[in-house]
Design a protein around this motif. Structure first.
Motif, PDB file in Angstrom:
ATOM      1  N   ILE A 217       8.705  -7.389  14.900  1.00 12.87           N
ATOM      2  CA  ILE A 217       9.006  -7.990  13.606  1.00 12.87           C
ATOM      3  C   ILE A 217       8.843  -6.997  12.473  1.00 12.87           C
ATOM      4  N   ASP A 218       7.832  -6.111  12.559  1.00 11.28           N
ATOM      5  CA  ASP A 218       7.634  -5.144  11.489  1.00 11.28           C
ATOM      6  C   ASP A 218       8.796  -4.158  11.409  1.00 11.28           C
ATOM      7  N   GLN A 219       9.229  -3.658  12.571  1.00  9.75           N
ATOM      8  CA  GLN A 219      10.324  -2.698  12.591  1.00  9.75           C
ATOM      9  C   GLN A 219      11.627  -3.337  12.124  1.00  9.75           C
ATOM     10  N   GLU A 220      11.848  -4.581  12.526  1.00  9.29           N
ATOM     11  CA  GLU A 220      13.106  -5.228  12.139  1.00  9.29           C
ATOM     12  C   GLU A 220      13.139  -5.543  10.643  1.00  9.29           C
ATOM     13  N   LEU A 221      12.020  -5.987  10.100  1.00 13.70           N
ATOM     14  CA  LEU A 221      11.971  -6.216   8.654  1.00 13.70           C
ATOM     15  C   LEU A 221      12.163  -4.909   7.891  1.00 13.70           C
ATOM     16  N   GLU A 222      11.638  -3.827   8.444  1.00 15.82           N
ATOM     17  CA  GLU A 222      11.845  -2.525   7.819  1.00 15.82           C
ATOM     18  C   GLU A 222      13.322  -2.128   7.892  1.00 15.82           C
ATOM     19  N   ASP A 223      13.946  -2.352   9.045  1.00 16.27           N
ATOM     20  CA  ASP A 223      15.365  -2.025   9.198  1.00 16.27           C
ATOM     21  C   ASP A 223      16.240  -2.856   8.259  1.00 16.27           C
ATOM     22  N   MET A 224      15.828  -4.076   7.989  1.00 13.18           N
ATOM     23  CA  MET A 224      16.572  -4.943   7.070  1.00 13.18           C
ATOM     24  C   MET A 224      16.390  -4.522   5.617  1.00 13.18           C
ATOM     25  N   GLY A 225      15.364  -3.720   5.350  1.00 12.40           N
ATOM     26  CA  GLY A 225      15.052  -3.376   3.974  1.00 12.40           C
ATOM     27  C   GLY A 225      14.228  -4.448   3.283  1.00 12.40           C
ATOM     28  N   VAL A 226      13.461  -5.227   4.077  1.00 12.53           N
ATOM     29  CA  VAL A 226      12.678  -6.340   3.536  1.00 12.53           C
ATOM     30  C   VAL A 226      11.195  -6.011   3.436  1.00 12.53           C
ATOM     31  N   LEU A 227      10.670  -5.259   4.406  1.00 11.69           N
ATOM     32  CA  LEU A 227       9.223  -5.067   4.486  1.00 11.69           C
ATOM     33  C   LEU A 227       8.660  -4.355   3.265  1.00 11.69           C
ATOM     34  N   GLU A 228       9.257  -3.248   2.873  1.00 12.64           N
ATOM     35  CA  GLU A 228       8.714  -2.493   1.738  1.00 12.64           C
ATOM     36  C   GLU A 228       8.733  -3.296   0.439  1.00 12.64           C
ATOM     37  N   PRO A 229       9.872  -3.902   0.045  1.00 13.50           N
ATOM     38  CA  PRO A 229       9.830  -4.682  -1.199  1.00 13.50           C
ATOM     39  C   PRO A 229       8.881  -5.871  -1.131  1.00 13.50           C
ATOM     40  N   MET A 230       8.676  -6.435   0.060  1.00 16.55           N
ATOM     41  CA  MET A 230       7.727  -7.537   0.190  1.00 16.55           C
ATOM     42  C   MET A 230       6.308  -7.052  -0.094  1.00 16.55           C
ATOM     43  N   LEU A 231       5.939  -5.912   0.487  1.00 16.77           N
ATOM     44  CA  LEU A 231       4.596  -5.377   0.253  1.00 16.77           C
ATOM     45  C   LEU A 231       4.417  -4.919  -1.192  1.00 16.77           C
ATOM     46  N   ARG A 232       5.458  -4.358  -1.741  1.00 18.17           N
ATOM     47  CA  ARG A 232       5.361  -3.922  -3.142  1.00 18.17           C
ATOM     48  C   ARG A 232       5.210  -5.123  -4.067  1.00 18.17           C
ATOM     49  N   ALA A 233       5.869  -6.224  -3.736  1.00 13.79           N
ATOM     50  CA  ALA A 233       5.693  -7.454  -4.529  1.00 13.79           C
ATOM     51  C   ALA A 233       4.260  -7.953  -4.413  1.00 13.79           C
ATOM     52  N   ALA A 234       3.686  -7.871  -3.210  1.00 13.08           N
ATOM     53  CA  ALA A 234       2.297  -8.296  -3.031  1.00 13.08           C
ATOM     54  C   ALA A 234       1.351  -7.424  -3.849  1.00 13.08           C
ATOM     55  N   LEU A 235       1.617  -6.135  -3.890  1.00 17.50           N
ATOM     56  CA  LEU A 235       0.763  -5.224  -4.652  1.00 17.50           C
ATOM     57  C   LEU A 235       0.840  -5.508  -6.155  1.00 17.50           C
ATOM     58  N   ARG A 236       1.938  -6.066  -6.583  1.00 20.56           N
ATOM     59  CA  ARG A 236       2.090  -6.414  -8.000  1.00 20.56           C
ATOM     60  C   ARG A 236       1.612  -7.835  -8.285  1.00 20.56           C
ATOM     61  N   GLY A 237       1.167  -8.545  -7.258  1.00 24.18           N
ATOM     62  CA  GLY A 237       0.733  -9.928  -7.423  1.00 24.18           C
ATOM     63  C   GLY A 237       1.879 -10.888  -7.632  1.00 24.18           C
ATOM     64  N   LYS A 238       3.063 -10.534  -7.142  1.00 24.82           N
ATOM     65  CA  LYS A 238       4.264 -11.344  -7.393  1.00 24.82           C
ATOM     66  C   LYS A 238       4.910 -11.891  -6.128  1.00 24.82           C
ATOM     67  N   LEU A 239       4.272 -11.726  -4.980  1.00 23.65           N
ATOM     68  CA  LEU A 239       4.862 -12.245  -3.754  1.00 23.65           C
ATOM     69  C   LEU A 239       4.679 -13.757  -3.688  1.00 23.65           C
ATOM     70  N   THR A 240       5.770 -14.469  -3.450  1.00 25.32           N
ATOM     71  CA  THR A 240       5.763 -15.919  -3.300  1.00 25.32           C
ATOM     72  C   THR A 240       6.670 -16.281  -2.133  1.00 25.32           C
ATOM     73  N   PRO A 241       6.536 -17.485  -1.574  1.00 22.45           N
ATOM     74  CA  PRO A 241       7.460 -17.904  -0.523  1.00 22.45           C
ATOM     75  C   PRO A 241       8.909 -17.863  -0.991  1.00 22.45           C
ATOM     76  N   GLU A 242       9.146 -18.249  -2.250  1.00 21.62           N
ATOM     77  CA  GLU A 242      10.516 -18.230  -2.771  1.00 21.62           C
ATOM     78  C   GLU A 242      11.033 -16.800  -2.883  1.00 21.62           C
ATOM     79  N   GLY A 243      10.158 -15.896  -3.305  1.00 25.71           N
ATOM     80  CA  GLY A 243      10.557 -14.497  -3.411  1.00 25.71           C
ATOM     81  C   GLY A 243      10.867 -13.905  -2.060  1.00 25.71           C
ATOM     82  N   PHE A 244      10.057 -14.269  -1.055  1.00 26.76           N
ATOM     83  CA  PHE A 244      10.347 -13.774   0.292  1.00 26.76           C
ATOM     84  C   PHE A 244      11.688 -14.315   0.788  1.00 26.76           C
ATOM     85  N   ALA A 245      11.965 -15.582   0.520  1.00 24.00           N
ATOM     86  CA  ALA A 245      13.227 -16.175   0.970  1.00 24.00           C
ATOM     87  C   ALA A 245      14.415 -15.405   0.408  1.00 24.00           C
ATOM     88  N   ARG A 246      14.282 -14.966  -0.846  1.00 21.33           N
ATOM     89  CA  ARG A 246      15.379 -14.181  -1.434  1.00 21.33           C
ATOM     90  C   ARG A 246      15.515 -12.831  -0.739  1.00 21.33           C
TER      91      ARG A 246
END
Length: 321
Positions: A217-246
């Protein structure tokens, strides 16, 4: 697994590299023969990752942790706990290291702390997050425990059967009680992963299903271009279920995910949805498998006297939804 001389030499040289990085950027602490911690000091936000040493050596940029790449782009500090074995970081040296961090108030100096890990590393990220109350945890297919009293149904790690999961930092879901938020990503169709995920409960626990995603799952999310922006959103305190869905909409542009989706729809004998999905997939990937699936689905529809609407029509959009 027996360690060869070449493996030992490679490991020793890698740890020397970490020593040099730690001396210049923060600290590198060797925790026995199989574990270590690399701290890189930067901003007032801290990303704590749990990673496999072999993966870092094989895929890390400059043989450095994945988390360091993310933290560096955000101007954050980073602490990577690494392991040479698939032992879930259940080692006295690791316990002692985190005890020491708590005693010296290490986590108190940061305004925000984010823990991250996948699979057994996800277990560790959840378990040790208790050391930093009000932290955020991003966990990919995390295990809750391998205690036979709670998870005898998980037989994937026979080498861990005698490991104590009832002692300190033991039951991962309980260790998240003080977390500000925990995001649990897993494929509901992966039965054992889903059973572990179901053990993580509470008002601050957010389950983010990732159906039709692959085993890594980690490699596939990285290949999709999802993992890094998700973690960066968490570091900014902005990760939400709705944000992940987008962010996760990128799966519609990922060939392996589309292949699994089509396979599932085809196996369920749903030609209408299969044809719609195959046509959308073909618009991005002109793969023989997608074309064959599309042709078979439209042929099945023709036998029923049905045809797909033109692309983009309201009828098609309604059916797709």
């Amino acid at each position: 697994m027996t360690q060869t001389t070449d493996d030992a030499t490679r490991r020793a040289r890698w740890r020397v590299t970490l020593d040099a990085h730690g001396a210049e950027q923060g600290a590198h602490v060797r925790l026995g023969d199989d574990h270590g911690a690399l701290f890189t000091e930067d901003g007032e936000t801290l990303l704590v990752t749990f990673e496999m040493a072999e993966t870092i050596r094989d895929t890390g940029q400059g043989a450095l942790p994945y988390g360091l790449q993310i933290a560096g782009r955000e101007g954050c500090s980073q602490l990577c706990l690494y392991s040479e074995t698939n032992g879930f970081f259940r080692a006295a040296e690791v316990y002692g290291y985190f005890d020491g961090l708590v005693d010296e108030g290490f986590f108190d100096q940061f305004e925000r702390v984010v823990f991250y890990g996948c699979g057994p590393c996800g277990y560790a990220a959840a378990a040790y997050s208790v050391c930093a109350p009000f932290s955020t945890a991003v966990l990919l297919a995390p295990l809750a425990t391998l205690d036979p009293a709670r998870a005898a149904w998980d037989d994937r790690y026979p080498e861990m059967r005698r490991t104590d999961f009832s002692a300190r930092y033991g039951y991962a879901p309980d260790m998240l009680e003080a977390a500000e938020a925990a995001f649990i990503l897993h494929n509901p169709a992966a039965t054992k992963d889903a059973m572990h995920a179901s053990l993580f409960r509470g008002e601050t626990i957010h389950h983010l299903p990732t159906r039709w995603i692959g085993h890594r799952i980690d490699q596939e999310l990285e290949d999709m271009g999802v993992l890094e922006p998700m973690l960066r959103a968490a570091l900014r305190g902005k990760l939400t279920p709705e944000g992940f869905a987008r962010l996760y909409r990128e799966r519609h542009r990922h060939g392996p995910w589309l292949r699994r989706l089509l396979g599932s729809l085809d196996a369920a004998e749903r030609p209408w949805l299969t044809a719609l999905a195959a046509r959308a997939a073909l618009a991005r990937f002109d793969w023989p498998r997608f074309r064959k699936t599309y042709q078979a689905a439209t042929a099945a529809l023709a036998e029923e006297g049905r045809t797909l609407p033109a692309p983009g029509t309201p009828k098609q959009k309604e059916a797709a939804e």
